[in-house]
Design an enzyme around this catalytic site. Structure first.
Site, PDB file in Angstrom:
ATOM      1  N   PRO A  35      63.926  63.703  85.839  1.00  0.00           N
ATOM      2  CA  PRO A  35      62.966  62.720  85.337  1.00  0.00           C
ATOM      3  C   PRO A  35      61.938  62.365  86.392  1.00  0.00           C
ATOM      4  O   PRO A  35      62.263  62.158  87.559  1.00  0.00           O
ATOM      5  CB  PRO A  35      63.850  61.520  84.990  1.00  0.00           C
ATOM      6  CG  PRO A  35      65.143  62.144  84.612  1.00  0.00           C
ATOM      7  CD  PRO A  35      65.303  63.321  85.529  1.00  0.00           C
ATOM      8  N   CYS A  36      60.690  62.305  85.943  1.00  0.00           N
ATOM      9  CA  CYS A  36      59.599  62.280  86.912  1.00  0.00           C
ATOM     10  C   CYS A  36      58.865  60.955  86.983  1.00  0.00           C
ATOM     11  O   CYS A  36      57.899  60.819  87.712  1.00  0.00           O
ATOM     12  CB  CYS A  36      58.597  63.379  86.561  1.00  0.00           C
ATOM     13  SG  CYS A  36      57.981  63.257  84.863  1.00  0.00           S
ATOM     14  N   GLN A  37      59.319  59.928  86.239  1.00  0.00           N
ATOM     15  CA  GLN A  37      58.524  58.700  86.186  1.00  0.00           C
ATOM     16  C   GLN A  37      58.314  58.085  87.569  1.00  0.00           C
ATOM     17  O   GLN A  37      57.306  57.458  87.837  1.00  0.00           O
ATOM     18  CB  GLN A  37      59.186  57.666  85.267  1.00  0.00           C
ATOM     19  CG  GLN A  37      59.137  58.045  83.799  1.00  0.00           C
ATOM     20  CD  GLN A  37      60.349  58.855  83.371  1.00  0.00           C
ATOM     21  OE1 GLN A  37      61.038  59.442  84.197  1.00  0.00           O
ATOM     22  NE2 GLN A  37      60.599  58.889  82.086  1.00  0.00           N
TER      23      GLN A  37
ATOM     24  N   PHE B 198      57.586  59.509  90.238  1.00  0.00           N
ATOM     25  CA  PHE B 198      56.507  60.167  90.972  1.00  0.00           C
ATOM     26  C   PHE B 198      55.190  60.188  90.205  1.00  0.00           C
ATOM     27  O   PHE B 198      54.177  60.631  90.709  1.00  0.00           O
ATOM     28  CB  PHE B 198      56.885  61.622  91.270  1.00  0.00           C
ATOM     29  CG  PHE B 198      58.117  61.760  92.103  1.00  0.00           C
ATOM     30  CD1 PHE B 198      58.210  61.152  93.339  1.00  0.00           C
ATOM     31  CD2 PHE B 198      59.186  62.511  91.653  1.00  0.00           C
ATOM     32  CE1 PHE B 198      59.341  61.290  94.120  1.00  0.00           C
ATOM     33  CE2 PHE B 198      60.323  62.662  92.432  1.00  0.00           C
ATOM     34  CZ  PHE B 198      60.400  62.040  93.665  1.00  0.00           C
TER      35      PHE B 198
END
Length: 378
Positions: A81-83, A85
């Site tokens: 999950p990239c939230q 960054f």
């Protein structure tokens, strides 16, 4: 025997679908999102889905689900999950607990010892902590014996009708070099796949309307429409949220390629009445038929981006968002409409996954990296 894939943080399975298109067998996947898990389960019947936080799963559980022993897996893929960054998260950084999930990826790599690893994330990693996460991922994989490269790829250069930038990490423990797929679309190459190429054949929708299981609006035109429609029995997930009266009044003033700046001042949302004309250029954006889609996010909310249909006064549907992500039409998303948008926005475009998979196959066989455009109808 076909080559094997396990997908961590798999979501609906866009990256898996790309690998499957060139002959890989997807054996297992994991995600904490239950609705995405239902989609992955239905669309990857050959795979075993392991639900829940990855922190609760061991490498042995993945091996058991896939019917493999340590070191037998061909490719471990995934996008933590990239939230943490994301450029859309203004408090982004390494302190965000979602930013450290790459450590779980590394833990599973160590336990599985796959031949190849592929990890995808947002380009915001480059600025968060001055790129510390990128260096940590590369070092972590190198410490486990992998030769790793990282590169930002532009989705539109590979026949995907969307402006999308993502950082990819690719590595192997076979002593082989890491190469990147050659762009096939852009100046001097094939023309970019446009919004019209992508969604021009889909049936019209009213604001808030839904069109399920019916026929297409027209015959397939062009390679992209032929690709997405192959194997499909009809249109699914073609529904869009109902916009309120004030938004419908705003849409009347926005031409193709236009934005909030075309809305009369008295109709603007309060916060935007104070905005500079040079700010928020994508907000209330109407797509252009001959342009690219803007980046598909987990909410195709017209207040935040260019998600208005080129001609119809409504936001784009789940299926249109999925087309911009290069999902085939037979790929049906489960859950509520909100959950479907999340699955589409979080996904790796299958055609991008396909290009990575093709390149790995070429490297392993000692072939030159394919620079010719792939045949979408193959």
């Amino acid at each position: 025997m076909s080559k094997s894939v396990i997908d961590l943080f798999c979501g609906a399975g866009g990256l898996s679908e790309g690998f499957r298109q060139v002959g890989y067998s997807v054996l297992a996947g994991n995600d904490i999102d239950e609705a995405a898990g239902k989609t992955f389960d239905r669309m990857h019947p050959e795979a075993r889905f392991l639900s829940g936080p990855i922190e609760n799963l061991s490498a042995k559980q993945f091996l058991s689900a896939a019917g493999l022993k340590k070191s037998e897996l061909d490719v471990l893929i995934g996008g933590p999950p990239c939230q943490g960054f994301s450029v859309y998260n203004h408090q982004r950084g390494l302190h965000d607990e979602r930013s450290s999930l790459y450590l779980e990826y590394l833990r599973i790599v160590e336990g599985l010892n796959p031949k190849w690893v592929v990890l995808e994330n947002v380009t915001g990693m480059q600025s968060a902590g001055n790129g510390a996460a990128i260096q940590a991922i590369i070092k972590g994989l190198e410490d486990l014996g992998y030769r790793v490269e990282a590169k930002t790829l532009k989705a539109e250069e590979y026949g995907i009708p969307q402006e999308r930038r993502r950082i990819l990490f690719v590595g192997n423990r076979l002593g082989l070099p890491v190469h990147w797929p050659m762009p096939t679309h852009g100046p001097g190459l094939l023309p970019f796949v446009t919004v019209r190429d992508a969604i021009g054949d889909l049936p019209e929708l009213e604001n808030g309307g839904t069109y399920e299981g019916g026929k297409y609006g027209s015959r397939a035109k062009g390679d992209f429409q032929k690709y997405v429609r192959e194997g499909s029995k009809g249109v699914t997930n073609h529904g869009a949220p109902r916009l309120g009266e004030i938004n419908m009044q705003r849409l009347e003033h926005i031409p193709q390629g236009g934005s909030w700046r075309d809305i009369p001042f008295d109709l603007l949302p309060k916060g935007m009445k104070r905005a500079k004309r040079s700010d928020h250029t994508k907000r209330y954006g109407r797509l252009r038929w001959e342009g690219l889609s803007s980046t598909i996010l987990t909410k195709c909310d017209i207040h935040w981006g260019a998600y208005i249909h080129p001609e119809q006064d409504r936001s784009i549907s789940v299926r249109e968002a999925a087309r911009f992500q290069s999902f085939p039409d037979w790929f049906e998303f489960s859950g509520s409409r909100t959950e479907q948008y999340v699955q589409v926005g979080n996904a790796v475009p299958p055609l991008l996954g396909r290009k990575i998979a093709e390149t790995i196959i070429a490297i392993e066989s000692g072939e030159e990296i394919p620079s010719e455009p792939i045949s979408l109808s193959a």
